[in-house]
Design a protein around this motif. Structure first.
Motif, PDB file in Angstrom:
ATOM      1  N   PRO A  16      12.139  -0.332 -14.790  1.00  0.00           N
ATOM      2  CA  PRO A  16      10.827  -0.381 -14.463  1.00  0.00           C
ATOM      3  C   PRO A  16       9.940   0.335 -15.396  1.00  0.00           C
ATOM      4  CG  PRO A  16      11.835   1.034 -12.733  1.00  0.00           C
ATOM      5  CD  PRO A  16      12.953   0.717 -13.882  1.00  0.00           C
ATOM      6  N   GLN A  17       8.601   0.024 -15.113  1.00  0.00           N
ATOM      7  CA  GLN A  17       7.647   0.833 -15.818  1.00  0.00           C
ATOM      8  C   GLN A  17       6.560   1.541 -14.828  1.00  0.00           C
ATOM      9  OE1 GLN A  17       6.798  -1.410 -19.071  1.00  0.00           O
ATOM     10  NE2 GLN A  17       6.105   0.371 -20.122  1.00  0.00           N
ATOM     11  N   GLU A  18       5.755   2.299 -14.927  1.00  0.00           N
ATOM     12  CA  GLU A  18       4.818   2.730 -13.961  1.00  0.00           C
ATOM     13  C   GLU A  18       3.403   2.356 -14.444  1.00  0.00           C
ATOM     14  OE1 GLU A  18       4.843   7.141 -13.374  1.00  0.00           O
ATOM     15  OE2 GLU A  18       4.146   6.790 -11.069  1.00  0.00           O
ATOM     16  N   GLY A  19       2.556   1.991 -13.531  1.00  0.00           N
ATOM     17  CA  GLY A  19       1.207   1.703 -13.710  1.00  0.00           C
ATOM     18  C   GLY A  19       0.355   2.172 -12.572  1.00  0.00           C
ATOM     19  N   LYS A  20      -0.810   1.943 -12.946  1.00  0.00           N
ATOM     20  CA  LYS A  20      -2.049   2.018 -11.847  1.00  0.00           C
ATOM     21  C   LYS A  20      -2.881   0.674 -11.897  1.00  0.00           C
ATOM     22  CE  LYS A  20      -5.644   5.408 -11.138  1.00  0.00           C
ATOM     23  NZ  LYS A  20      -6.424   6.789 -11.711  1.00  0.00           N
ATOM     24  N   VAL A  21      -3.142   0.513 -10.586  1.00  0.00           N
ATOM     25  CA  VAL A  21      -3.784  -0.828  -9.854  1.00  0.00           C
ATOM     26  C   VAL A  21      -5.319  -0.632 -10.429  1.00  0.00           C
ATOM     27  CG1 VAL A  21      -4.310  -2.480  -8.325  1.00  0.00           C
ATOM     28  CG2 VAL A  21      -1.973  -1.471  -8.411  1.00  0.00           C
ATOM     29  N   VAL A  22      -5.677  -1.676 -11.302  1.00  0.00           N
ATOM     30  CA  VAL A  22      -7.360  -1.665 -11.664  1.00  0.00           C
ATOM     31  C   VAL A  22      -7.931  -2.647 -10.889  1.00  0.00           C
ATOM     32  CG1 VAL A  22      -8.451  -2.157 -13.649  1.00  0.00           C
ATOM     33  CG2 VAL A  22      -6.601  -0.630 -13.985  1.00  0.00           C
ATOM     34  N   ALA A  23      -7.293  -4.004 -10.684  1.00  0.00           N
ATOM     35  CA  ALA A  23      -8.149  -5.090  -9.943  1.00  0.00           C
ATOM     36  C   ALA A  23      -6.877  -5.975  -9.211  1.00  0.00           C
ATOM     37  CB  ALA A  23      -8.773  -5.872 -10.789  1.00  0.00           C
ATOM     38  N   GLU A  77      -0.556  -6.464  -0.666  1.00  0.00           N
ATOM     39  CA  GLU A  77       0.002  -4.959  -0.491  1.00  0.00           C
ATOM     40  C   GLU A  77      -0.443  -4.050  -1.165  1.00  0.00           C
ATOM     41  OE1 GLU A  77       4.202  -4.905   1.902  1.00  0.00           O
ATOM     42  OE2 GLU A  77       4.312  -6.631   0.629  1.00  0.00           O
ATOM     43  N   VAL A  78      -0.946  -4.209  -2.276  1.00  0.00           N
ATOM     44  CA  VAL A  78      -1.486  -3.199  -3.041  1.00  0.00           C
ATOM     45  C   VAL A  78      -3.017  -3.155  -3.130  1.00  0.00           C
ATOM     46  CG1 VAL A  78       0.668  -2.994  -4.690  1.00  0.00           C
ATOM     47  CG2 VAL A  78      -1.211  -4.697  -4.980  1.00  0.00           C
ATOM     48  N   ALA A  79      -3.567  -2.025  -3.539  1.00  0.00           N
ATOM     49  CA  ALA A  79      -5.131  -1.842  -3.533  1.00  0.00           C
ATOM     50  C   ALA A  79      -5.379  -1.051  -4.896  1.00  0.00           C
ATOM     51  CB  ALA A  79      -5.611  -1.115  -2.518  1.00  0.00           C
ATOM     52  N   GLU A  80      -6.673  -1.165  -5.386  1.00  0.00           N
ATOM     53  CA  GLU A  80      -7.149  -0.676  -6.520  1.00  0.00           C
ATOM     54  C   GLU A  80      -6.728   1.214  -6.357  1.00  0.00           C
ATOM     55  OE1 GLU A  80     -11.211  -1.606  -7.379  1.00  0.00           O
ATOM     56  OE2 GLU A  80     -11.303   0.260  -8.648  1.00  0.00           O
ATOM     57  N   GLY A  81      -6.304   1.489  -7.492  1.00  0.00           N
ATOM     58  CA  GLY A  81      -6.038   2.867  -7.337  1.00  0.00           C
ATOM     59  C   GLY A  81      -4.683   3.342  -7.205  1.00  0.00           C
ATOM     60  N   ASP A  82      -4.138   2.253  -6.551  1.00  0.00           N
ATOM     61  CA  ASP A  82      -2.462   2.606  -6.186  1.00  0.00           C
ATOM     62  C   ASP A  82      -1.576   2.692  -7.492  1.00  0.00           C
ATOM     63  OD1 ASP A  82      -2.889   2.222  -3.495  1.00  0.00           O
ATOM     64  OD2 ASP A  82      -1.774   0.312  -3.435  1.00  0.00           O
ATOM     65  N   ARG A  83      -0.782   3.648  -7.443  1.00  0.00           N
ATOM     66  CA  ARG A  83       0.475   3.874  -8.520  1.00  0.00           C
ATOM     67  C   ARG A  83       1.414   3.015  -8.142  1.00  0.00           C
ATOM     68  NH1 ARG A  83      -0.993   8.785 -11.614  1.00  0.00           N
ATOM     69  NH2 ARG A  83       1.154   8.600 -12.673  1.00  0.00           N
ATOM     70  N   ILE A  84       1.924   2.372  -9.052  1.00  0.00           N
ATOM     71  CA  ILE A  84       3.021   1.544  -8.777  1.00  0.00           C
ATOM     72  C   ILE A  84       4.179   1.692  -9.825  1.00  0.00           C
ATOM     73  CG2 ILE A  84       1.605  -0.298  -7.484  1.00  0.00           C
ATOM     74  CD1 ILE A  84       1.940  -1.776 -10.346  1.00  0.00           C
ATOM     75  N   ILE A  85       5.230   1.001  -9.494  1.00  0.00           N
ATOM     76  CA  ILE A  85       6.301   0.622 -10.350  1.00  0.00           C
ATOM     77  C   ILE A  85       6.513  -0.709 -10.726  1.00  0.00           C
ATOM     78  CG2 ILE A  85       7.334   2.962 -10.640  1.00  0.00           C
ATOM     79  CD1 ILE A  85       9.517   2.071  -8.842  1.00  0.00           C
ATOM     80  N   PHE A  86       6.776  -1.488 -11.670  1.00  0.00           N
ATOM     81  CA  PHE A  86       6.842  -2.681 -11.716  1.00  0.00           C
ATOM     82  C   PHE A  86       7.923  -3.176 -12.870  1.00  0.00           C
ATOM     83  CE2 PHE A  86       4.829  -3.398 -15.990  1.00  0.00           C
ATOM     84  CZ  PHE A  86       3.912  -1.806 -16.086  1.00  0.00           C
ATOM     85  N   SER A  87       8.378  -4.498 -12.962  1.00  0.00           N
ATOM     86  CA  SER A  87       9.498  -4.873 -13.832  1.00  0.00           C
ATOM     87  C   SER A  87       9.115  -4.689 -15.211  1.00  0.00           C
ATOM     88  CB  SER A  87       9.630  -6.455 -13.482  1.00  0.00           C
ATOM     89  OG  SER A  87      10.282  -6.348 -12.248  1.00  0.00           O
ATOM     90  N   ALA A 103       7.371  -1.317  -6.082  1.00  0.00           N
ATOM     91  CA  ALA A 103       7.111  -0.274  -4.962  1.00  0.00           C
ATOM     92  C   ALA A 103       5.833   0.380  -5.344  1.00  0.00           C
ATOM     93  CB  ALA A 103       8.270   0.820  -5.166  1.00  0.00           C
ATOM     94  N   VAL A 104       5.042   1.118  -4.488  1.00  0.00           N
ATOM     95  CA  VAL A 104       3.962   1.851  -4.490  1.00  0.00           C
ATOM     96  C   VAL A 104       4.555   3.233  -4.733  1.00  0.00           C
ATOM     97  CG1 VAL A 104       1.884   2.579  -3.518  1.00  0.00           C
ATOM     98  CG2 VAL A 104       2.390   0.222  -3.514  1.00  0.00           C
ATOM     99  N   THR A 105       3.931   4.138  -5.447  1.00  0.00           N
ATOM    100  CA  THR A 105       4.687   5.256  -5.693  1.00  0.00           C
ATOM    101  C   THR A 105       3.471   6.437  -5.183  1.00  0.00           C
ATOM    102  OG1 THR A 105       4.037   5.560  -8.014  1.00  0.00           O
ATOM    103  CG2 THR A 105       6.277   4.765  -7.376  1.00  0.00           C
ATOM    104  N   LEU A 141       7.535   6.483  -2.054  1.00  0.00           N
ATOM    105  CA  LEU A 141       8.073   5.293  -2.778  1.00  0.00           C
ATOM    106  C   LEU A 141       8.161   4.198  -1.895  1.00  0.00           C
ATOM    107  CD1 LEU A 141       9.287   4.555  -5.338  1.00  0.00           C
ATOM    108  CD2 LEU A 141      11.413   5.420  -4.506  1.00  0.00           C
ATOM    109  N   LYS A 142       7.185   3.426  -1.689  1.00  0.00           N
ATOM    110  CA  LYS A 142       6.929   2.414  -0.598  1.00  0.00           C
ATOM    111  C   LYS A 142       7.318   0.987  -1.246  1.00  0.00           C
ATOM    112  CE  LYS A 142       6.041   0.173   3.453  1.00  0.00           C
ATOM    113  NZ  LYS A 142       6.754   0.317   4.703  1.00  0.00           N
ATOM    114  N   PRO A 143       8.638   0.381  -0.946  1.00  0.00           N
ATOM    115  CA  PRO A 143       8.864  -1.059  -1.599  1.00  0.00           C
ATOM    116  C   PRO A 143       8.202  -2.067  -0.895  1.00  0.00           C
ATOM    117  CG  PRO A 143      10.517  -0.312  -0.107  1.00  0.00           C
ATOM    118  CD  PRO A 143       9.545   0.888  -0.127  1.00  0.00           C
ATOM    119  N   LEU A 144       7.756  -3.050  -1.995  1.00  0.00           N
ATOM    120  CA  LEU A 144       6.796  -4.097  -1.295  1.00  0.00           C
ATOM    121  C   LEU A 144       7.703  -5.295  -1.006  1.00  0.00           C
ATOM    122  CD1 LEU A 144       4.011  -4.546  -4.016  1.00  0.00           C
ATOM    123  CD2 LEU A 144       4.383  -2.800  -2.319  1.00  0.00           C
ATOM    124  N   GLY A 145       7.121  -6.010   0.170  1.00  0.00           N
ATOM    125  CA  GLY A 145       7.803  -7.202   0.523  1.00  0.00           C
ATOM    126  C   GLY A 145       9.071  -7.016   1.208  1.00  0.00           C
TER     127      GLY A 145
END
Lengths: 95, 95, 95, 95, 95, 95, 95
Positions: free
Chosen positions: F34-41, F57-67, F91-93, G2-6
């Motif tokens: 996975p890669q890490e990112g930050k939610v912008v919109a 389940e995510v909101a602007e500003g959340d740190r996340i990991i994604f495929s 997931a939200v980190t 570390l909060k997984p989604l869904g």
């Protein structure tokens, strides 16, 4: 403790000598052949889109036949078990 | 006891000499050909997303035709049987 | 008796000389071509997830056109018949 | 009579000279190109899982554009027609 | 008149010089790249299994970015247009 | 303005030096990483067959990991962004 | 955090020496083999078409077995973790 999730069922394989007793003999043909087992543990059942959970049609102790290549093998407290989905079970052959 | 699960149906194959009696003769062509059988046991039917269980359209004793390559063979108390899904049954040809 | 199950329909093929009468002529092209038939028997219709059964849009005696490679051939009491799903029927061309 | 079933629609192809009149000209590119037609007959619409039938968005006489390789050709009373699913129709361009 | 059906949307491509104005620049990479466009016409929206029609999230005049290989090209009254499904639209970038 | 549609989310990639700060280090293995990112919109969420829209389940500003291979790259006002579906977020980190 | 989604679940792998303690030993065969883990964090569950969210069947601290090739590896605060979907979990083996 070995509690399968959702529509999964834990099965103990029934050996060939036991098969004769229950009357199931697998024919020699090219078609997919089922195998016989005994239900060891049953999940809570799958959840429908309506939110309802479907009660499993099998119960602990049931003798069943199931699709030969289905499931995942586990060894648990020295017993060889198989974890199947209930939809891989073809029929109940006895209790 | 041989109780199929869900929308499964247990069928006994009907031999070619019986086919003449019921009037079904399979043509010589390249298309998929159906086979004739007799219903031995019927499951409780499949469960819809609404939670409702669909009553099977076939009953024990029905003569049916079904898709040739469908199902799983089992021998049970000396009889050669086939376990199908009801959706593999094309039509009822008699009771 | 030949009662199709679910959304299945039994069709009798209509020969080429009859096609001229009803006005359907199939063009010479590379596209998939439909065939003409007459409805002999109709199933009860498919069951929706809501539990409702959809009444078939065709009735015994309807002239129809259907996808050429669809269905399963059966010979029944000397007649060459085809068992289709209603969704393989493109249009009704007459009663 | 040519009554399409379900969400099917019968279309008459519109020739290239007519296309100029309605303002549709197909570009020279590698992308899939649509074709222009006129609606000749409309089915009753598809049935949703809720049991509701969706009223078609096109009506007899509508000028439409549709996916080029969609549908089944039929000749009916001397006219070259095409039977499509409504989902193969991209847009209505006039009445 | 160019009225797209269902969840389809008609788009006019936005040329590269306009892209600089709106701030979208496509990076040089191996990933799939989106393209920018302007909404010209919007369908009534797709129909859910519940029978409800989903109101489109885009409106005529919206600036959007969409998946590069999506849609079908048409020329209409001299304009080069593209017919997409709303699900091929990634984001709205302005009105 | 960069408003993603439906269940889409706009992400800004988080560089490797920032990863150390948040405690995520990707292991050296053959598995998908996975890669890490930050939610912008965040879009309005997907629409269920019942017509209900699922709140993201995510909101602007959340740190996340994604495929890692998910999404479409865009450059917007000089920032390198990625448009994902919410289901590609694992997931939200952090916030 | 570390909060997984869904319907995702975060798992910590359980080493082989711990497996002996819980009684799970994987057999030497060609079948797909499960692995043992411990639940570290659980998502809110998946959303059904009815709009209802399904409560996960596992909880933090549960010992589980899961499909060997499932999930995405992450290192988080020095721990090697795996993010799975709940449907990749076969059974709970202890708390």
């Amino acid at each position: 403790m070995l509690k399968p999730l959702g529509d999964r069922v834990v099965i103990e394989l029934v050996e060939t000598e036991e098969k004769t007793a229950s009357g199931i003999v697998l024919p020699d043909s090219a078609k997919e052949k089922p195998q016989e087992g005994k239900v060891v543990a049953v999940g809570n059942g799958r959840v429908l889109d309506s939110g309802e959970r479907v009660a499993p049609e099998v119960a602990e102790g049931d003798r069943i036949i199931f699709s030969k290549y289905a499931g995942t093998e586990v060894k648990y407290e020295g017993r060889e078990l198989l974890i199947l989905r209930e939809s891989d079970i073809l029929a109940v052959t006895g209790q």
